[in-house]
Structures are given as structure tokens and as C-alpha cells.
Enzyme design. Structure first.
Site, PDB file in Angstrom:
ATOM      1  N   ASP A   1      48.503 -27.960  16.930  1.00 28.12           N
ATOM      2  CA  ASP A   1      48.889 -28.665  15.639  1.00 28.12           C
ATOM      3  C   ASP A   1      47.546 -28.914  15.083  1.00 28.12           C
ATOM      4  OD1 ASP A   1      51.315 -28.372  17.047  1.00 28.12           O
ATOM      5  OD2 ASP A   1      51.996 -30.580  16.061  1.00 28.12           O
TER       6      ASP A   1
ATOM      7  N   LYS B   1      53.572 -29.127   8.621  1.00 29.82           N
ATOM      8  CA  LYS B   1      53.999 -30.580   9.126  1.00 29.82           C
ATOM      9  C   LYS B   1      53.338 -31.743   8.432  1.00 29.82           C
ATOM     10  CE  LYS B   1      52.697 -32.722  13.525  1.00 29.82           C
ATOM     11  NZ  LYS B   1      51.978 -32.917  14.682  1.00 29.82           N
TER      12      LYS B   1
ATOM     13  N   LYS C   1      57.956 -29.102  10.291  1.00 31.45           N
ATOM     14  CA  LYS C   1      57.885 -30.172  11.376  1.00 31.45           C
ATOM     15  C   LYS C   1      57.902 -31.574  10.586  1.00 31.45           C
ATOM     16  CE  LYS C   1      55.661 -31.770  15.443  1.00 31.45           C
ATOM     17  NZ  LYS C   1      54.437 -31.437  16.463  1.00 31.45           N
TER      18      LYS C   1
END
Length: 231
Positions: free
Chosen positions: A94, A156, A185
């Protein structure tokens, strides 16, 4: 939209990222992840070897963060973080994009950096954190488009360290901006089952949360059928 406990669990990245966490906190978080069979844990880079050891053979992936939480480290540092994390057992990355570059309109540099991280990650999926709290809708769209062109697996919303986190409006916008090849996400403020259900309805497929046990126990309670005569 109906989900089983197993289905929701496989949409959760159990977050173990607070700076004050001890090794025992990481162990406890990994135990929760293994118990509920979530998709992954997301741990601090220093905790990747411990999490990989604890979760070996459980089916729970080990994710970690790159350029976290501000996104302002250099591209070389982000690439090095990515390579080291994977060597130490990370199976998802991430990364925080460079928010300052994005807000300056330097989309080319933002995209080039994501390309470098994706290349360094190889077969390991990269989730690009936009940090939506600081962005206009136009900047969110530009970030999503750049992330997809660069080969990211996910876009995300948030790190959880900005003033606000994921919102339905932002998630719907992000989902509309990317093709079906890219997942969305939600992270930042994901603390209830109702929040997850509402966000799943707009196309979110992964959720970062530290409230995993509470969310899944809530769903389990709701799905219990009360036998006749015992109500």
C-alpha cells in the site's frame, strides 16, 4: 446485498499500523486476522518479518505500507521500501502517492513514481493511497487515472492519519474513474458493518480496518436465526 461472515472477512485488511504498537500488539492483531480469516493484515514495514512468521500457512496475506503516511519520501526510497518489504515477506504493498506533486498538477511525476513502485513490486499487487482528504474531485480523478495507467491493482482512499477518511461520495467517484481491472479500497474510519455494507454497494471490494472483530461479530449476530417460541 447479502454477505456471509466469510465473505466480509475476505474483504478486510486488518490494520496494525499505529506508531505506538508493541510486538505484543502486532502478535495480537495477527491472531485476530488468523482467527477471522481476513484477506490480509497491513502492518508497519518493521513488522513484516514477524507478521509473515505468525501468518505462515494461515491463508492471510501480509501487506505493508510504503511512503507512509505522508507520501513525500523520494521515489528511490519508495522503491527500496517496496523491494525490502517483499524480500522480508510482504505480499501486498500500500503506497502513498506524492500528494504535493498531485496538488501541484504534476501528474506526470505522480504517475512515473507509481510506475517505479509497481515495477519494483513485480507480481505483488500495489494499492495506491490517494489521501482524499486533501484533494479536489478533479485531483482524485487524475490520481485514479494515473494509478491505472501505471499498473496499480487498487486505488485506496486514505492512510487513516489525515483529518478525514473514506466517504461514500469519494468511493463512488473512484469506482467510476477506473476500469474493472482496478479495485477500490476504503480506509480511514471504517469501524462498523453498516459502513462496509454501504461502501460495498458502490463497488468497494477491500476495506482497511482495525475494528475487524467488532464488524464480523456484528454480522454473525445479525445472521443468527431465533428458533420459534424462543423470541
Amino acid at each position: 446485498m447479502d454477505f456471509t461472515v466469510r465473505q466480509i472477512a475476505r474483504m478486510i485488511d486488518h490494520s496494525i499500523l499505529r506508531p505506538e504498537f508493541t510486538n505484543d500488539d502486532v502478535r495480537a492483531g495477527c491472531a485476530v486476522a488468523a482467527q477471522y480469516q481476513v484477506a490480509s493484515v497491513c502492518v508497519r514495514p518493521c513488522d513484516v518479518p514477524l507478521a509473515a512468521e505468525l501468518l505462515r500457512d494461515t491463508g492471510v496475506l501480509v501487506g505493508t505500507v510504503v511512503g507512509f503516511p505522508h507520501g513525500s519520501t523520494t521515489t528511490t526510497v519508495k522503491v527500496t521500501e517496496t523491494e525490502q518489504a517483499i524480500r522480508r515477506g510482504a505480499t501486498e504493498i500500500d503506497m502513498v502517492l506524492n500528494v504535493g506533486w498531485l496538488r501541484s498538477g504534476d501528474i506526470a511525476s505522480v504517475e512515473a513514481e507509481i510506475v517505479e513502485v509497481v515495477r519494483a513490486a513485480g507480481a505483488v499487487p500495489v494499492k495506491v493511497i490517494l489521501e482524499t482528504a486533501y484533494l479536489t474531485d478533479e485531483e482524485k480523478l487524475a490520481a485514479c487515472w494515473a494509478s491505472e495507467r501505471a499498473g496499480a491493482a487498487f486505488v485506496k482512499t486514505s492512510t487513516g492519519f489525515a483529518p478525514t477518511g473514506a466517504t461514500i461520495d469519494d468511493l463512488a467517484l473512484m469506482r467510476s474513474a477506473v476500469s474493472p481491472k482496478v479495485q477500490v479500497k476504503a480506509s480511514g474510519g471504517i469501524r462498523s458493518l453498516d459502513t462496509i455494507l454501504a461502501m460495498a454497494a458502490v463497488g468497494v471490494t477491500r476495506f482497511g480496518s482495525s475494528a475487524t472483530a467488532e464488524i464480523l461479530e456484528d454480522l454473525a449476530r445479525r445472521q443468527v436465526t431465533v428458533p420459534a417460541g424462543r423470541a
